[in-house]
Design a protein around this motif. Sequence first.
Motif: not given
Length: 993
Positions: A429, A461, A473
Motif C-alpha cells: 500500500i 488504511s 485508495l
Amino acid sequence: MDIVSKEVLNGLRFIMAVNVCGRQVMYNTFVWGTPGKPANVSLDDYLENLNPGSSLNYFTLSKKNRRFNRTQDKMIKKSPDGSEFDLSLLYVSIRVACEKVAALNDPKWTTESTELEYYITAIKKMRNDASHDQLTITDKQVFEKTDNLREMLVNCVKSSGERYERDQTEVDNEIKQVIDNLDNIMKKTIGMEDLETHCRDEIKELVIGENNKMLKDVFQKFCYVNPVLFMAKDFSLKVNKIFVDIKVKLGKYRGTENYVDYRELLQVVGNTAEPPARPKILVLEGLAGSGKTTLVKFVIDEWINGGQGNLKDLDKYELLLWVQCRDSSIKSYQDLLDQQMPEVSKKFRSFLPRITKLCKILIIIDGLDEVNEISENLVESLLHEFQNSPHSTILCTSRPEKVEMFSFTIPAEYDVTNAEILGIAKQQIPEFVRRTHQEINKQTNNNRCTDMLVKDVMTVSSIHKHLTLPMNLTFLIYILDNTPDKLNMTVTETELYHEIHHMCRKKLMERLVIKYPKIKAMSESDLQYRIKEILKMIYMTQLVCLSHDQLTLNEDTVYQLHSVCNTLELPSDEVFSTFLSPNPIWTWRGVKEQYSAPHKGIQEYYSALHIVTTLKDQQQSSVSAQSCDSTSASATVITPASIRGVLEQTAGTAKVNMVKHENMLRHVAGLIYLFGHFPDDISLEIVDILRESGVKHKEMWLDLIGRTKTTQVTSQAISRLMNIGKNITIEDRSVGKYAALLPHHRPSKIVINLTDDPADQPRLQELLEGLVHHKCRILKLYHHYYHADKTTSSDNILKWIKSRSIMEEFVGCLSGDGVKFLPASVRRLYLAVVNDDHACHLLTQLHDAITAEPSSLPLLKELTYEISAEVSSAAAKAIKPLPRRVYLNVILRGVDDSGVGHVCDLLQELQPTVGYCNVEFPGVRLSETGWRDLVLGLAQRAVKVRGEIKAPESTLLNEPQVEHLMSLTTETLGCTFWDAAHPTEFSKFMSEL
C-alpha cells in the motif's frame, strides 16, 4: 459478397498455386529420386537402414544433424510415402535422401542454371517470397507471377526426368497435369476450405503481423487509469507506473487460502490442461474497485511491450482481443474483429474468424457483471467459437455475484480456473500511494509532500479493510491531497464516496461561476438548488440502468438529461463531465462518445442516493402536508415511502432481485446513517432487505458495518441476527464494527488485541464504553508495549474498561499509578519499562501490589518486563525482588558486545528470589565472544535462569559456535541456550507440533 477482397484473393490464389503445384512437382522429384524406398516405409526408417557407404547426402551429415525436427518427424510418421509432406519438408528430403543430387554445399543449389538443384531451390524461394511479400497484388502482377511459376515448374519436371532417366511419356504427362492444376487454381472460385487447406500458415502469419501493430497502437490509448476522471481530467495515470503487487487466491470457492503470485496466473492456467489440449478460461472475480480492470490494462500494456515483463507466458500469445461488457455496440465475434482489426477484416472479411481461431489467442472479457443484452450475446458467441480451439485462453473479470451464473454457461470443452483478486497486498500500500501521488504531482504541479501523504493514508488504511482496494485508495489519495484535514479516521466506504461526490459538486459550482456570467449572477442557494435537481434525475437514471444491468446511458436518457439541464439553465457538458464519464465506443466511423457512470461502484452509490433522497423528500412532504392544516379533515397525509417501494417503482417491476443489488443496499444503509433523522421503520427495513440480498453470515454483517457505518437502530437489528458467540476477539480493523454492535449484544467474553497505535483508533473510546455489559478477558496493546516512551501509557484504556473483573492477561505500558487499575483476576502481565524513573515507580508499585496483605494481584503467576536500554542497574538496585510465586521473564532488545556488562549488572539487580524463568534477547548483535562474556558474567553474578536464554532472531553465530554456547550455558548456568537460527532437536519437534 466475396470472402476476401479481389487483390487479397489474387495473393492467396498465387500462394495456393505455389503450394499445390510446387509441392506436386517436388513430391514427384522425391519419388523419382528414391527408387529403392518402399511406399510403406517411413523416410527416417528408410535412411537408417541404408548402407552407410551410400552416396546420399544424408550420410555426410553428423549424427546430430541427421535428426528431423519435431514437426517434420510428426509428418514423416504420419505419411510414410511422403504424399502429405509440405513443401519445406520435401525440399529437405530431396537434398538429403535423393540420389544423384549435388553435395549440400555445392553452388548448384543457388546458382541460376538449368540444373535440377537450382529449380528445386527456386520453387522453395518462390513459395517463401509469396508468403512473406505483400499479400495484395493486382491482376497484372498475378498474371506475371503465375507465368514465371509455370515456367519454373515445367523446367523442374523436365530436369528431374532427365536426371532420373524417366520415360518421356511419363515426363510429358506430369508436365500436362501440373499445367492443368495451375490453370484450374487460377480460374476456380476459391472458398474458405481451399484457403484453410493451402494458405493457412501464410494467412495466419499475415494476420498476426499486420494486426498486432495496429492493435498495439489502438490499445496503447487505453493503458491509462484515472478513477477520478469525473473530477480531475488533468491527469491520466499510466498503468505500469502505478501498478504494484496484488493479492490473488486460486480456487472455486471463496474463503480458500490458496494464494498465487499474480505474475503466474497465465502460467497456472496453462498448466491445468491434460492431453489432449483444451481451450482455457480464467475467471477472475473481485469486489468493485479491487483492481480487476487495472489488472486487465496492465496485462494489455505488458502484451503491447512484448510480454517480456512481469506476466509469465504472456509472450506465448500471438493475438489479443479485449471485450468490455459495458459496451453495447458489438453483437458478434465478427463485429469484434471488424472493430479491433478493421484493416485486416476488410481484407479477409468472413474468413477472419476462422483463421484467428488457429492462432494462440488471449481474449480478455472485462466486467461480466456489467454485461448487457447485446454484450451477453457476444460473450456466448465467443464461448461457442473457441470451444474447440486448444491454443486459446479467455480471461474473464467479474464481481462475485455474477460468477456462479456465468459458470453455468461455460461449455464442457473448456478447462476452467477460478481466482479471486483481493486488492493490494498490505505491505504494498505505501508503494502504491507513493507511485500514484508522484504521478499525480507530475501532471498537476501539486506541492503536497508525498511522504506525508503516505503516512496519512497508512494511518487511515490500517483500520479499514476496504482501503486495500485500489479505487478506494485512489479516492483517499485525491481527497487527502486536496483537503488533508477533511477526512477523519473513521472513513467508511460510503463516507469516502460521499466526500468525493461533495467535492464534485463543489468543483462544479466553482467552475460554473467562473466560466458563465449568467450563472455568476445567481445566488448560491439558487445554484445549489438547480444542481440538486439535475442530480436527482442522474441518480434515478443510474438506478434504472443498474436494475437493467446497464452501465451506459441510452440516447433517450441522455436527451432527457440535456433537456432538464436546459430547463435549469445549466450547461449540460459541464454537468455530464462532472458526474458521469465519457464511454468511448469503437465504430467503423471512429470512436463514439457515450456517457456512463464513472464506475460500477459509483453507479451503485448514485442509485443508493436516489433511494435515500427520495425517502427524504417523501418524509419532508409528509411533514409539510400535515403541518399545513393539521386540523382539517381534508388535509392530505402522505405516507412515508419504503426502500422497497422506491426501488420497485424506479425499476418498473413489482419484484426486484435484491441479490444483485447487495452492494447498492450497503450504501443505502450507510447513507441512512449520514443523512440521519429517518424513521426507525426505514433503519429496520434496510436490515431485512440486506438479509434478502444475501448478507447472512457473521463476517458479512461485520464487513457491512465496517464499510458503511449504520444507525443505532440498524446496528441493534443486525446484532440480533448475528451469531457472534460468547467469545469475541477484537483487532485493529474490527474496532469500529464492534463499537457499533456490542452495546446491543448479549454479554460476552472479549479479547482486545491491538497492534497499531490506539491513538489512531477514533472509535476506541466508543468501543470501551460499549463494553459495560461484557467482560474483558484479555487486553493486548502491542504498540504501547513495543514502542513505549516517556509519554506512552496504557493507563487510560485500562481505566476505561469497567468490566475487567475476569481479565487474565494484559500487554502494554503502565505508569506506577496505573498498577491500581489492574484487576485481581490478572494472571499474566507483559509490561514495558521505559527509563529509570519509570522503572522505580512502576516496579515498586507492582511489587507492593503483589506482596501486600491481602494482595491486590493474588492470581498473578507470570510477569514479563520489556526493558529499555535506558534503564540502569543503579535504578534496578532499588527494586525489591519479587516473591517466589511469580515467574519473571525479561526481554532486552538489541544488545551488542559493548552492552554485556550493563546487561549482567541489570539482571543481577532485578533478579527474583528464585531467579528468572526466561531471559530473551531479540535483535541481538553479539559475537561469540560477547555471548561467552554474557553467560560467564551472569554466572559470576549468581544470576539464575531456570528456563532458557533465548536469541529469537538470527545471530552472528555458526553451528559449531552455537553448540559450544549450549554446552557453556548448561555447565555454568544450568539452563538452555536457544538460538532461532540453529534450533535444537527438541525445538524442531515442538515447532512441528
